[in-house]
Write an enzyme that holds these catalytic residues in place. Structure first.
Site, PDB file in Angstrom:
ATOM      1  N   LYS A   6      49.686  62.574  44.325  1.00 58.68           N
ATOM      2  CA  LYS A   6      50.178  63.932  44.498  1.00 58.68           C
ATOM      3  C   LYS A   6      51.400  63.934  45.414  1.00 58.68           C
ATOM      4  CE  LYS A   6      49.059  65.909  47.883  1.00 58.68           C
ATOM      5  NZ  LYS A   6      49.640  66.141  49.247  1.00 58.68           N
TER       6      LYS A   6
ATOM      7  N   VAL B 134      46.087  54.883  52.591  1.00 64.28           N
ATOM      8  CA  VAL B 134      45.179  55.918  53.079  1.00 64.28           C
ATOM      9  C   VAL B 134      45.916  56.805  54.074  1.00 64.28           C
ATOM     10  CG1 VAL B 134      42.996  56.308  54.304  1.00 64.28           C
ATOM     11  CG2 VAL B 134      43.229  54.366  52.731  1.00 64.28           C
TER      12      VAL B 134
ATOM     13  N   ALA C  73      48.092  59.177  53.599  1.00 61.59           N
ATOM     14  CA  ALA C  73      49.492  58.956  53.244  1.00 61.59           C
ATOM     15  C   ALA C  73      50.208  60.192  52.740  1.00 61.59           C
ATOM     16  CB  ALA C  73      49.580  57.863  52.182  1.00 61.59           C
ATOM     17  N   GLY C  74      49.535  61.343  52.650  1.00 60.22           N
ATOM     18  CA  GLY C  74      50.174  62.535  52.109  1.00 60.22           C
ATOM     19  C   GLY C  74      50.291  62.530  50.603  1.00 60.22           C
TER      20      GLY C  74
ATOM     21  N   GLY D  21      42.014  61.197  48.773  1.00 57.00           N
ATOM     22  CA  GLY D  21      40.638  61.500  48.450  1.00 57.00           C
ATOM     23  C   GLY D  21      40.496  62.602  47.422  1.00 57.00           C
TER      24      GLY D  21
ATOM     25  N   ASP E 187      43.358  70.497  48.083  1.00 57.35           N
ATOM     26  CA  ASP E 187      44.213  69.926  47.041  1.00 57.35           C
ATOM     27  C   ASP E 187      43.457  69.608  45.757  1.00 57.35           C
ATOM     28  OD1 ASP E 187      46.335  70.032  48.759  1.00 57.35           O
ATOM     29  OD2 ASP E 187      46.392  67.879  49.171  1.00 57.35           O
TER      30      ASP E 187
END
Length: 274
Positions: free
Chosen positions: A9, A95, A97-98, A102, A136
């Site tokens: 994303k 991980v 990382a923006g 998840g 998200d």
């Protein structure tokens, strides 16, 4: 065996408008997704289980602390499924990382289990099942460009100036953890206005706070700008991944090679937008 990609994303814009009484923030964001991401595979089993492979697997939980397994449990409960699944997460993205991490993994797991269990559930039904796992998640279920409002879970059609599918994109991450909570706490509280019509006016209001925590983010943004061939450079989400859009794949790949030569310990990914 059912396989899905947990598409990375990207926040092309992230305008923070206000702090909410519940501790979250009202935002306006433009979601986009790369063709690359983590991998999810699922096969039939009596119980739910999760294993994790890949370059960023170390330290990740394989119990209910992982959103993939929580998504699977939520799918079982929502759709009254009595069988299980053996799920494997191939963790290819850094991980914290923006990049949706998840949430994208949970959404891909839901899509995989929808097929494995032959539920024929709609995207809306999948969001009903797992949407509470993160702001998200709804965007990641569809993994298509969208305008997000509220905490990011109210989805609308994307702005007209959103880059088109197959636009070359380069992701760069200095491999420094950049936790979301402290970055949002670093927001100065100033509402700098809603999304502009044109892309040049799109901001990421979390960038100053992220750079204060991880100065390498500022270096990544500088290097992507300094190369001179990108036409749009921003940080994604709360960091630490930065990205640049290019006119051609050749320009993107040349930029990747230059970044890798200057910062060989950083993570890079040459991809295209979906």
């Amino acid at each position: 065996m059912i396989a899905e990609t947990a598409y990375a994303k990207i926040n092309l814009a992230l305008h923070v408008r206000a702090r909410r009484p519940d501790g979250y923030h009202d935002i306006e964001t433009v979601f986009a997704f790369c063709a690359d991401g983590d991998g999810i595979s699922a096969e039939a089993a009596d119980e739910l289980s999760l294993s994790i492979t890949g370059p960023f697997a170390d330290g990740l939980p394989v119990d209910e602390g992982n959103l993939v397994l929580r998504a699977a449990g939520a799918m079982q409960a929502h759709f009254n499924v009595r069988t299980g699944a053996r799920i494997t997460l191939d963790k290819r993205l850094p991980v914290a990382a923006g990049l949706g991490g998840g949430s994208a993994d949970a959404a891909a797991a839901a899509r995989a289990l929808n097929r494995l269990w032959r539920l024929d559930a709609s995207e809306a039904a999948l969001c009903d099942a797992i949407g509470r796992l993160g702001a998200d998640v709804a965007a990641c279920v569809a993994s298509r460009p969208a305008l997000g409002k509220g905490v990011g879970d109210a989805l609308l059609p994307p702005p007209a100036d959103t880059p088109v599918s197959a636009t070359p994109i380069l992701l760069v991450n200095p491999l420094k953890l950049c936790p979301t909570g402290p970055v949002y706490q670093g927001w100065d509280g100033a509402d700098r206005g809603s999304l502009a019509i044109v892309r040049s006016g799109w901001r990421n209001d979390l960038t100053p706070g992220a750079v204060a925590l991880v100065p390498e983010i500022g270096m990544a943004l500088y290097l992507l700008d300094e190369i001179g061939t990108a036409h749009f450079v921003r940080m994604s989400g709360s960091g630490a991944t930065c990205f640049a859009l290019f006119e051609t794949e050749a320009a993107r790949d040349a930029a990747r090679d230059e970044i890798a030569a200057q910062q060989p310990d950083w993570w890079t990914c040459a991809s295209v937008l979906r």
